[in-house]
Write an enzyme that holds these catalytic residues in place. Structure first.
Site, PDB file in Angstrom:
ATOM      1  N   GLY A 201     -19.763  19.559 110.477  1.00 43.89           N
ATOM      2  CA  GLY A 201     -19.940  20.973 110.160  1.00 43.89           C
ATOM      3  C   GLY A 201     -19.189  21.207 108.868  1.00 43.89           C
ATOM      4  N   HIS A 202     -19.911  21.315 107.770  1.00 47.29           N
ATOM      5  CA  HIS A 202     -19.285  21.456 106.451  1.00 47.29           C
ATOM      6  C   HIS A 202     -19.549  22.861 105.919  1.00 47.29           C
ATOM      7  CE1 HIS A 202     -19.484  16.788 105.843  1.00 47.29           C
ATOM      8  NE2 HIS A 202     -18.790  17.161 106.892  1.00 47.29           N
TER       9      HIS A 202
HETATM   10  P1  GDP Z   1     -15.289  19.991 106.591  1.00 46.80           P
HETATM   11  O1  GDP Z   1     -15.940  19.596 107.867  1.00 46.80           O
HETATM   12  O2  GDP Z   1     -14.290  18.977 106.141  1.00 46.80           O
HETATM   13  O3  GDP Z   1     -16.257  20.337 105.494  1.00 46.80           O
HETATM   14  O4  GDP Z   1     -14.451  21.312 106.907  1.00 46.80           O
HETATM   15  P2  GDP Z   1     -14.955  22.578 107.781  1.00 46.80           P
HETATM   16  O5  GDP Z   1     -15.930  23.360 106.983  1.00 46.80           O
HETATM   17  O6  GDP Z   1     -15.356  22.160 109.139  1.00 46.80           O
HETATM   18  O7  GDP Z   1     -13.587  23.350 107.973  1.00 46.80           O
HETATM   19  C1  GDP Z   1     -12.868  23.876 106.904  1.00 46.80           C
HETATM   20  C2  GDP Z   1     -12.741  25.403 107.108  1.00 46.80           C
HETATM   21  O8  GDP Z   1     -11.741  25.914 106.267  1.00 46.80           O
HETATM   22  C3  GDP Z   1     -14.001  26.169 106.752  1.00 46.80           C
HETATM   23  O9  GDP Z   1     -14.110  27.290 107.575  1.00 46.80           O
HETATM   24  C4  GDP Z   1     -13.749  26.577 105.303  1.00 46.80           C
HETATM   25  O10 GDP Z   1     -14.483  27.726 104.913  1.00 46.80           O
HETATM   26  C5  GDP Z   1     -12.289  26.870 105.358  1.00 46.80           C
HETATM   27  N1  GDP Z   1     -11.532  26.636 104.122  1.00 46.80           N
HETATM   28  C6  GDP Z   1     -11.740  25.706 103.161  1.00 46.80           C
HETATM   29  N2  GDP Z   1     -10.741  25.714 102.252  1.00 46.80           N
HETATM   30  C7  GDP Z   1      -9.896  26.687 102.657  1.00 46.80           C
HETATM   31  C8  GDP Z   1      -8.653  27.176 102.163  1.00 46.80           C
HETATM   32  O11 GDP Z   1      -8.099  26.695 101.184  1.00 46.80           O
HETATM   33  N3  GDP Z   1      -8.063  28.189 102.860  1.00 46.80           N
HETATM   34  C9  GDP Z   1      -8.604  28.731 103.967  1.00 46.80           C
HETATM   35  N4  GDP Z   1      -7.970  29.722 104.567  1.00 46.80           N
HETATM   36  N5  GDP Z   1      -9.771  28.282 104.479  1.00 46.80           N
HETATM   37  C10 GDP Z   1     -10.404  27.272 103.829  1.00 46.80           C
HETATM   38  P1  IMO Z   2     -16.731  17.084 110.012  1.00 48.11           P
HETATM   39  O1  IMO Z   2     -17.676  16.300 109.153  1.00 48.11           O
HETATM   40  C1  IMO Z   2     -14.047  17.191 113.436  1.00 48.11           C
HETATM   41  C2  IMO Z   2     -15.051  14.552 116.795  1.00 48.11           C
HETATM   42  C3  IMO Z   2     -15.455  15.178 118.101  1.00 48.11           C
HETATM   43  C4  IMO Z   2     -14.917  14.162 119.073  1.00 48.11           C
HETATM   44  C5  IMO Z   2     -15.200  12.826 118.352  1.00 48.11           C
HETATM   45  C6  IMO Z   2     -16.489  12.150 118.779  1.00 48.11           C
HETATM   46  O2  IMO Z   2     -17.089  18.518 110.132  1.00 48.11           O
HETATM   47  O3  IMO Z   2     -15.325  16.844 109.599  1.00 48.11           O
HETATM   48  P2  IMO Z   2     -19.056  12.656 118.325  1.00 48.11           P
HETATM   49  O4  IMO Z   2     -19.902  13.854 118.635  1.00 48.11           O
HETATM   50  O5  IMO Z   2     -19.009  12.304 116.870  1.00 48.11           O
HETATM   51  O6  IMO Z   2     -19.395  11.460 119.169  1.00 48.11           O
HETATM   52  O7  IMO Z   2     -17.556  13.083 118.763  1.00 48.11           O
HETATM   53  O8  IMO Z   2     -15.273  13.147 116.981  1.00 48.11           O
HETATM   54  N1  IMO Z   2     -15.836  14.956 115.614  1.00 48.11           N
HETATM   55  C7  IMO Z   2     -15.375  15.776 114.654  1.00 48.11           C
HETATM   56  N2  IMO Z   2     -14.208  16.446 114.561  1.00 48.11           N
HETATM   57  N3  IMO Z   2     -14.946  17.241 112.434  1.00 48.11           N
HETATM   58  C8  IMO Z   2     -16.100  16.554 112.497  1.00 48.11           C
HETATM   59  O9  IMO Z   2     -16.962  16.474 111.474  1.00 48.11           O
HETATM   60  C9  IMO Z   2     -16.371  15.795 113.667  1.00 48.11           C
HETATM   61  N4  IMO Z   2     -17.408  15.028 114.063  1.00 48.11           N
HETATM   62  C10 IMO Z   2     -17.056  14.497 115.246  1.00 48.11           C
HETATM   63  O10 IMO Z   2     -14.855  16.442 118.267  1.00 48.11           O
HETATM   64  O11 IMO Z   2     -13.528  14.280 119.186  1.00 48.11           O
HETATM   65 MG    MG Z   3     -16.223  20.339 109.796  1.00 46.66          MG
END
Ligand code: GDP
Ligand code: IMO
Ligand code: MG
Length: 428
Positions: free
Chosen positions: A40-41
Site C-alpha cells: 500500500g503505497h
Molecule cells: P509505503 O508503503 O512505504 O509507500 O508507505 P505507506 O504509504 O504505507 O505509509 C506511509 C504513510 O505516511 C502514508 O500515509 C503517507 O502519506 C504518510 N507520510 C509519508 N511521509 C510522511 C511524513 O513525512 N510525515 C507524515 N506525517 N506522514 C507521511
Molecule cells: P508496503 O509495500 C507493511 C506484512 C504483513 C504480514 C507479512 C506477510 O506497503 O510497505 P503477506 O500478505 O505479504 O503474506 O504478509 O508482511 N506486509 C506488509 N507490512 N507494508 C507492506 O507493504 C506489507 N506487505 C506485507 O502485514 O506481517
Molecule cells: Mg505501505
C-alpha cells in the site's frame, strides 16, 4: 543509463511511495519487481491522495511507463479495480501501464488457502490475506502456477485449470474447517473475462526494460514491503514471500543487478510493523503511552487492511543490517514531524541477548524474540516542523536526530520528510 532502486529498510510502510513519486518525475520507467496487492503505497499531492497497491506508483504520471515485473503476483480483479479507480479520478491509464507475461496469477483458491492457514492460531503470520504466499508457493512449486500470459490462451487456460482446481479443492478440504470449493470452468470463464481487460497491457517486460536501458532510458525500481520482510533475510517466518531487497530486481524484472547504480534506503524516523513477529523496540505502553501517541499522530493504520500498526523507537541495529544487505548509497528519513512534541527520543544501538550485548541483528525470529533493546536517549523538540523546507529550518534537536541516525548507519541523507505531501520534503 543506470537504474535506481527505492527500498524500504524496516518492516514496510516507510513511505516509499512518496519518494518514488518524487523521483518518478525524472524517470522514464517505474518498475515493481516483487510482491503484489499486499503493498500500500501512498502519494499525496495537495488535497489529492492516492493509495497504490498492485500498480507501480509511476502510474499516476502518464508520461512514465509503469511496469509490473515478472516477480510480482497479480490478482486480475484488483488490477482492473485499481485502473478503473484511477481513471474515474481523472488519471489516464493506457499504454503507460505494462504487466509482465511471466508474472504469476492469483486465483481465489490462493486466498482461500491463506484464510484457512491463518485461521490456525499457532501458524498465524498476520498476512494481508491477498493470496500472496500461496501464489508464490505455486510459482516455486511449478505444478500449479499460472502466468499472466497464459490467461490469453483460452483452450490452454481451461486445460490448466481443469488439472489444477481438483487438486486445490482436495488440499483446501484437508484443512477440515469449512473450506470453499471451486469450479474450474467457472473460474476459467471468469478469468477469460479479466484477460480481455489485461491483454493490451501484457508484454515481454525483461525485453522492454533491457531495450530501454540500451536506449539510454532511466529506470526506477519500486520495492514493495520492507527489507525485514524479505523472504530470505527478514524475520522468517514473519515475512512476506518475495525478495523485497534489491536482490529481487534481477530475478523479478530481468534487469541485471549491474544496471542498478543507485540504491536509496527509506526509513521512518521510528519503526512500525503490521502483523506478527518479533519487534525489539516496540512501544507497548498502553493507550496513554508514547506508542499510541505516535500511532495516532502518524496515522499508523495499514493502507491495505486498516490494521493498527505496531509502533516502536528507531532501531539502528536493524537498520544497519538492512542498509548493508540492500547496499544502500543514501538514506531518506521519513515522518520526522510525527516525533515533534516528545521531550526525549530513543534510538536502539544494541541488543541484550541472553545476557550478552550484541550490535549485529539476529534475523532468526526465535533469537530476535529474546533481544532487549539498548536505548540511547537524545533530546526531542517541541516545534511543528511540517513547514520546514531546508535543514536550517529544523530545530537543532531534529537536525541532531537526523545526523545521529545517519552517523550510526554511516550513510548520507538524500531526503528528510516532514509531512505526507510531496512538497513537505527537505533535500539536504
Ligand atoms: P509505503 O508503503 O512505504 O509507500 O508507505 P505507506 O504509504 O504505507 O505509509 C506511509 C504513510 O505516511 C502514508 O500515509 C503517507 O502519506 C504518510 N507520510 C509519508 N511521509 C510522511 C511524513 O513525512 N510525515 C507524515 N506525517 N506522514 C507521511
Ligand atoms: P508496503 O509495500 C507493511 C506484512 C504483513 C504480514 C507479512 C506477510 O506497503 O510497505 P503477506 O500478505 O505479504 O503474506 O504478509 O508482511 N506486509 C506488509 N507490512 N507494508 C507492506 O507493504 C506489507 N506487505 C506485507 O502485514 O506481517
Ligand atoms: Mg505501505
Amino acid at each position: 543509463m543506470p537504474a535506481t532502486c527505492v527500498v524500504g529498510l524496516q518492516w514496510g510502510d516507510e513511505a516509499k511511495g512518496k519518494i518514488v513519486d518524487i523521483l518518478g518525475d525524472k524517470h522514464d520507467f517505474v518498475v515493481r519487481y516483487n510482491g503484489g496487492a499486499n503493498a500500500g503505497h501512498t502519494v499525496v499531492w495537495g488535497d489529492r491522495k492516492f493509495a497504490l497497491s498492485l500498480l507501480p506508483t509511476g502510474v499516476l504520471k502518464p508520461h512514465v511507463k509503469s511496469v509490473i515485473g515478472n516477480g510480482v503476483v497479480v490478482y486480475p480483479p484488483r488490477f482492473i479495480e485499481e485502473v478503473e479507480k484511477l481513471r474515474s479520478g481523472g488519471v489516464s491509464v493506457g499504454a503507460n501501464l505494462v504487466v509482465s507475461e511471466h508474472a504469476h496469477t492469483i486465483f481465489p483458491y490462493h486466498m482461500e488457502e491463506e484464510r484457512l492457514a491463518e485461521a490456525d492460531g499457532d501458524g498465524k503470520i498476520g498476512t494481508t490475506g491477498r493470496g500472496i504466499g500461496p501464489c508464490y508457493q505455486d510459482k516455486v512449486g511449478r505444478r500449479f502456477g499460472v502466468r499472466v500470459g497464459e490467461l490469453l490462451h483460452p483452450k490452454h487456460l481451461r486445460e490448466r485449470l481443469n488439472y489444477i482446481v481438483p487438486f486445490k479443492n482436495r488440499i483446501l478440504a484437508a484443512f477440515g474447517i469449512g473450506a470453499k470449493a471451486f469450479d474450474a470452468n467457472q473460474l476459467c470463464d471468469e478469468y477469460l473475462g479479466y484477460a480481455e481487460f489485461l491483454k493490451p497491457h501484457v508484454a515481454d517486460t525483461p525485453k522492454l526494460l533491457n531495450d530501454a536501458l540500451a536506449a539510454g532510458k532511466n529506470i526506477l525500481f519500486e520495492a514493495a514491503q520492507g527489507s525485514l520482510l524479505d523472504i530470505d533475510h527478514g524475520t522468517f517466518p514473519y515475512v512476506t514471500s518475495s525478495s523485497s531487497l534489491p536482490s529481487g530486481i534481477w530475478p523479478g524484472s530481468g534487469v541485471p543487478a549491474r544496471a542498478v547504480s543507485r540504491i536509496i534506503g527509506i526509513l521512518k524516523a521510528y519503526t512500525t510493523r503490521v502483523g506478527r513477529g518479533p519487534f525489539p523496540t516496540e512501544l507497548d505502553d498502553g493507550p496513554d503511552g508514547i506508542g499510541n501517541r505516535i500511532r495516532t499522530i502518524g496515522r499508523e493504520f495499514g493502507t491495505v487492511t486498516g490494521r493498527p500498526r505496531r509502533v516502536g523507537w528507531f532501531d539502528a541495529v536493524a537498520a544497519r543490517y538492512t542498509a548493508t544487505l540492500a547496499d544502500v548509497d543514501v538514506i531518506s528519513i521519513m515522518l520526522l514531524d510525527v516525533l515533534s512534541g516528545l521531550k526525549e527520543l530513543k534510538i536502539c544501538t544494541a541488543y541484550e541477548l541472553d545476557g550478552e550485548r550484541i550490535t549485529h541483528f539476529p534475523s532468526d525470529s526465535f533469537r530476535l524474540e529474546r533481544c532487549k533493546p539498548v536505548l540511547e536517549t537524545v533530546p526531542g523538540w517541541s516545534e511543528d516542523i511540517t513547514t520546514a523546507r531546508k535543514l536550517a529550518d529544523l530545530p537543532a534537536a531534529a537536525r541532531n536526530y537526523v545526523d545521529r541516525i545517519a552517523g550510526i548507519l554511516g550513510k548520507k541523507v538524500a531526503f528528510v520528510s516532514v509531512g505526507p505531501d510531496r512538497d513537505q520534503t527537505i533535500v539536504p
